[in-house]
Write an enzyme that holds these catalytic residues in place. Structure first.
Site, short mmCIF file in Angstrom:
data_model
loop_
_atom_site.label_atom_id
_atom_site.label_comp_id
_atom_site.label_asym_id
_atom_site.label_seq_id
_atom_site.Cartn_x
_atom_site.Cartn_y
_atom_site.Cartn_z
N ASP A 180 29.55 8.98 -54.75
CA ASP A 180 29.53 7.72 -53.93
C ASP A 180 28.14 6.90 -54.13
O ASP A 180 27.20 7.98 -54.22
CB ASP A 180 30.40 7.91 -52.67
CG ASP A 180 30.74 6.53 -52.15
OD1 ASP A 180 30.43 5.49 -52.73
OD2 ASP A 180 31.12 6.72 -50.93
N GLU B 263 24.61 3.44 -56.95
CA GLU B 263 24.48 2.16 -57.41
C GLU B 263 23.05 2.14 -57.84
O GLU B 263 22.64 1.14 -58.78
CB GLU B 263 24.84 1.05 -56.49
CG GLU B 263 26.17 0.68 -56.45
CD GLU B 263 27.05 1.42 -55.70
OE1 GLU B 263 27.99 1.72 -55.90
OE2 GLU B 263 26.28 2.08 -54.54
#
Length: 987
Positions: free
Chosen positions: A569, A572
């Protein structure tokens, strides 16, 4: 009196000296400035700190060191002359006299000259300087925006040499580029072993964003019958290219499905890709708009039709794109799920042509980018770095397109069988007892439960590769208890590694420091950010040494807690502060001259500075590859740690990362609208090469409701990745919270578990052939225009139609049944419509499911875990088509070993019905585990007569029945070994 005279003289002398200095300075500036552009009309070409003449001229701009404060010393040369007509050959276009606006109003060219008698306004149809006269040759729907950033004005537009024409039509650009702007062919087209190449030269027009490539190369490669590559690059400058190893065969494919033609007759260069069989032009850049500069690249193409899908990652509100000037930006971003740029970047689209053929196009680029869809129909693609690397896939069916796409980029990984079971998670299990309570509710209602998650709550101080020995005391032992019950444990990992511990306290930090694996600042120091544990460093997953670190930490933690897979997770990469330490330097990487329409129009909001450095390049180029590179190193680490196939799934994705990780749709909201959007995201990611995908069931953000969760659990049973997950601060939403939700969840999951052999076979085909698992209806019926806009129904493969309720207080579905026979999954009754819509009852405890005629689905008796269901009797659902025929297949292996298909350790059987006889054929028998499995029952839909006799392997058989109303034939208690072929006949 004398004193006053002396003061007056002194003041006059001082003023004369100042005047002399001013005149001297103005003279020097005038001599130094090669372009006569008044200061107040200059466009700043170097808005960053550290402007210098060298840096300015490197951007192709003009440097004049003015004395007037506030005027840019570095500015664009907006007075450049685009015409190649010699001064002596000019024909005066404005003999009556006038200024530049008068000249442009006549569609002529204005180029000032110091030579007496040379007309400044003259005709040249090969070039244009724009103006305020709307050209009839460019219709509104084909305008290429010349000022895509906010703040367009007539004055600014005309400085770029573009047209300014207002329009009453919403979203139509008022400032747009002339067709004559772009590049021209220089020299001849040259054959190469792979195809052909050409050199293009820029038309001399004002620069939009500086540092334009004056010469570019276009290389065409004919890879396969269905795939080609067109690469547009700068031959004089090395530029970043995505390190995706797509095979480029050494020789041109001899007889492809396509032709590529160059338009050499127009004022500027364009090319077309043409489908040979129909003549359809599937890519056509003669619409204009080609730009290639250091930090702004643009290409536009007409489309064959408006039936366009793809581009991501966003929460699209419709599957079929709106072509009315909608812009979608792509740049990986930590953001709650909205229609802005989200976690992954997928510059790939699929277009269904007017002939019902389909093709796909990938523009392989990882820089911040956007695409504008216009009603021509056309798309305009913009990026701020790299190259224009275009791959076309000719299909001709939609599923063929995805197969070809994943063949080029890498097939999706094969997931373990248990990962297709139901999964439960939440952020907010503050103690291990909270986990126990949720699991106990699952057990209380006998709800299938294959996977339980640990979100960041399980960690010590939210640090990776640790667990909280106080709040989660006994976690290792509890994981073993779950394992005995058939429930595996999966842990979350975030990339940010806490960096404030002293040496010897936190091994992941110590080993990372030793190997020097962290992302770096521009000055070479480690780039710091902040996430859940506090101050962190970020592993550079493009550094090969990071694989050593990732694997070692994964193996070490496995010795503490026996996890089954890794959920990655925040990759980005996410940062709770903007930039490195809260700011970014003023330079062209952090503040580029053009920023696509990403959220906040900021390159470093909630992430690191773009001038940060990884082994593969600056984050300006590789930011959106962070999740891709992390995925590449996570799967090997998980497999080494577990010793099994395992699986990883990632929030951030990029073309090709599906070979290493699959995906969930991120931090969605708990409402009915988002329930509907989740179908679109699931179908889109199947197109992108991620068949194992799904949203957080019942929603992640906000409190769900009982009815919403019940409807979502029904749909969720048919997401390939089926997981209920929600956020800290929200109410518990595991299905055991409501008795009726628990019942409906259990019953719907029993259908899923019954169909798991079918779903697993689809996953195998996705892995081995690149086929989709969840499909829009148009994938199977591309000639049926009604299917193009349907996004509230979906298919499993070609066979199972799911038509869920997606709105509150709704108890029926207006379902579309394409032109085929469709049978109710529940009783084999024929669906009420064919190539038409029909109302299907859908009370709160029911989800409409239909099996398509012509298909055979393998099944298995369900249980509350795949650990138990895999040993139970199997079966077949046979749905006959218009010719009373059907076909299907079954892939089976141990469900968890690595590369069973590649190593031959699998079983594969095919099934077919012809002339009232069902027969099996074993195509490959490399897995001995099938020796203990048996076919227990067969259901046949669509028999048009009353059955009087059934034979099994030529012997009469009596354990069967036929429904008098629906005609369904049920043959039970068969006990046919899966390891042997069989034949069943009815008459």
């Amino acid at each position: 009196m004398k004193k006053g005279i002396r003061n007056f003289k002194r003041e006059m002398i001082f003023l004369l000296q100042i005047a002399a200095i001013y005149l001297s300075t103005v003279g020097r500036v005038a001599a130094q400035c090669p372009v006569n552009i008044p200061g107040d009309q200059r466009r700043d070409c170097y808005p960053w700190t550290g402007a210098s003449q060298g840096a300015c001229e490197a951007r192709g701009c003009v440097w004049c060191d003015d004395v007037q404060a506030g005027l840019p010393a570095c500015f664009y040369n907006d007075a450049v002359c685009p015409s190649e007509i010699p001064e002596g050959d000019r024909t005066d276009c404005l003999p009556e006299g006038g200024a530049k606006p008068d000249c442009l109003a006549k569609s002529c060219i204005w180029c000032e000259s110091s030579t007496p008698g040379v007309p400044w306004c003259f005709a040249d149809s090969n070039v244009s300087q724009g103006g305020s006269l709307c050209p009839a040759s460019i219709v509104e729907s084909e305008r290429i925006d010349c000022h895509p950033e906010p703040g367009a004005s007539e004055a600014g537009c005309l400085k770029r040499g573009c047209y300014w024409c207002q329009s009453p039509t919403p979203s139509v650009p008022w400032c747009f580029a002339p067709r004559q702007n772009g590049y021209r062919l220089r020299g001849s087209v040259t054959d190469t072993p792979k195809g052909f190449t050409a050199t293009l030269e820029r038309v001399n027009t004002p620069s939009w964003y500086g540092a334009d490539a004056q010469t570019i190369s276009i290389d065409v490669e004919f890879h396969t019958a269905e795939r080609l590559r067109i690469k547009i690059s700068d031959p004089n400058k090395s530029r970043f290219e995505v390190p995706q190893p797509i095979e480029s065969p050494p020789n041109k494919f001899p007889n492809p499905l396509y032709d590529v033609t160059f338009d050499t007759t127009s004022p500027v260069f364009g090319f077309r890709i043409v489908r040979r069989s129909t003549g359809a032009v599937i890519f056509d850049t003669t619409i204009g708009g080609l730009q290639f500069s250091d930090q702004f690249l643009q290409i536009a193409t007409r489309l064959d039709s408006s039936t366009l899908y793809g581009f991501g990652e966003h929460e699209h509100r419709t599957l079929l794109h709106d072509m009315n000037w909608k812009t979608w930006a792509m740049y990986s971003r930590d953001q709650a799920v909205t229609d802005s740029n989200l976690y992954g970047v997928h510059p790939f689209y699929l277009n269904v042509e007017t002939t019902s053929n389909a093709h796909g196009v990938l523009i392989l680029n990882s820089n911040a980018q956007e695409v504008t869809l216009s009603p021509a129909p056309a798309i305009t693609y913009r990026t701020i770095g790299g190259i224009l690397d275009i791959y076309a896939f000719l299909g001709p069916t939609p599923d063929n397109v995805v197969q070809q796409y994943t063949e080029a980029l890498g097939r999706p990984l094969m997931v373990p069988y248990w990962s297709l079971g139901f999964q439960l998670s939440r952020w907010g299990y503050t103690t291990l007892n909270d986990v126990r309570d949720a699991v106990n509710r699952m057990r209380q209602y006998d709800i299938p439960h294959d996977v339980q998650y640990g979100d960041i709550d399980y960690m010590h101080a939210k640090k990776d590769f640790t667990y909280d020995s106080v709040n989660y005391a006994g976690l290792p032992q509890y994981v073993q208890e779950l394992k005995q019950q058939g429930t595996r444990f999966v842990i979350i990992l975030d990339p940010g590694i806490y960096n404030a511990d002293a040496p010897g306290v936190y091994p992941p930090l110590d080993q990372g420091n030793q190997l020097g694996i962290w992302v770096k600042n521009a000055d070479g120091s480690y780039a710091g950010g902040e996430v859940w544990p506090g101050p962190v460093y970020y592993p550079d997953f493009t550094n090969p040494d990071t694989q050593t670190w990732m694997t070692q930490q994964s193996v070490d933690f496995m010795q503490l807690v026996e996890y089954a897979a890794l959920w990655i997770d925040m990759n980005e990469p996410s940062n709770f502060i903007n930039g490195n330490g809260g700011s970014c330097a003023s330079n062209p990487l952090n503040f580029p001259p053009y920023t696509p329409a990403i959220l906040d129009r900021s390159m470093f909001t909630k992430t690191l500075c773009p001038d940060s450095i990884q082994a593969a390049g600056t984050l300006y180029d590789v930011h959106s590859l962070y999740g891709w590179s992390m995925s590449k190193q996570t799967l090997p680490a998980a497999r080494t740690a577990t010793g099994k196939r395992s699986v990883s799934f990632s929030r951030s994705t990029f073309p090709g990362s599906g070979s290493y990780a699959q995906h969930w749709l991120g931090d969605n909201f708990s409402n009915f609208a988002v329930l509907g959007y989740s179908l679109i995201g699931t179908m889109e990611f199947n197109m992108f090469g991620y068949p194992y995908v799904g949203p957080d069931i019942c929603g992640f953000i906000g409190d769900t409701t009982e009815q919403l969760c019940q409807r979502w659990q029904q749909v969720g049973a048919f997401y390939p990745f089926s997981r209920n997950h929600n956020s800290e601060g929200a109410i518990d939403q595991d299905p055991g919270m409501w008795p009726e939700v628990a019942r409906v969840t259990r019953e719907t999951l029993h259908i899923r578990y019954t169909l798991l052999p079918f779903l697993y076979t689809l996953m195998h085909k996705a892995h081995s052939e690149g086929s989709t698992v969840v499909r829009p209806l148009f994938f199977e019926f591309p000639s049926d225009g009604t299917t193009y806009s349907i996004d509230d129904q979906f298919l499993w493969g070609s066979a199972l139609l799911v038509s869920p309720v997606l709105t509150q207080d709704t108890f029926s579905v207006n379902a579309y049944f394409p032109d085929s026979k469709w049978y109710s999954y529940y009783d084999g009754s024929l669906a009420p419509g064919r190539a038409s819509f029909a109302t299907v009852d859908a009370p709160l405890d029911f989800i409409p499911l239909h099996v398509r005629g012509g298909n055979i689905l393998p099944t298995q008796q369900p249980a509350n875990s795949t650990m138990f269901s895999r040993t139970l009797p199997m079966g077949l659902i046979v749905a006959l088509d218009d010719f009373s025929q059907a076909n299907g297949d079954l892939f089976w292996d141990d469900g968890e070993s690595i590369d069973t298909f590649e190593g031959g350790a699998y079983y594969f059987a095919t099934y077919s019905v012809q002339g009232g006889a069902l027969s099996s054929a074993i195509q490959h028998n490399g897995y001995s585990g099938v020796n203990s499995l048996f076919i227990g029952d067969v259901r046949v839909f669509g028999i048009a007569f009353t059955v009087s006799q059934v034979t099994v392997n030529s012997a009469p058989y009596s354990s069967w029945s036929q429904n008098e109303v629906t005609g369904q034939l049920t043959i039970s208690a068969l006990n046919l070994p899966l390891s042997s072929t069989f034949s069943i006949q009815w008459s």
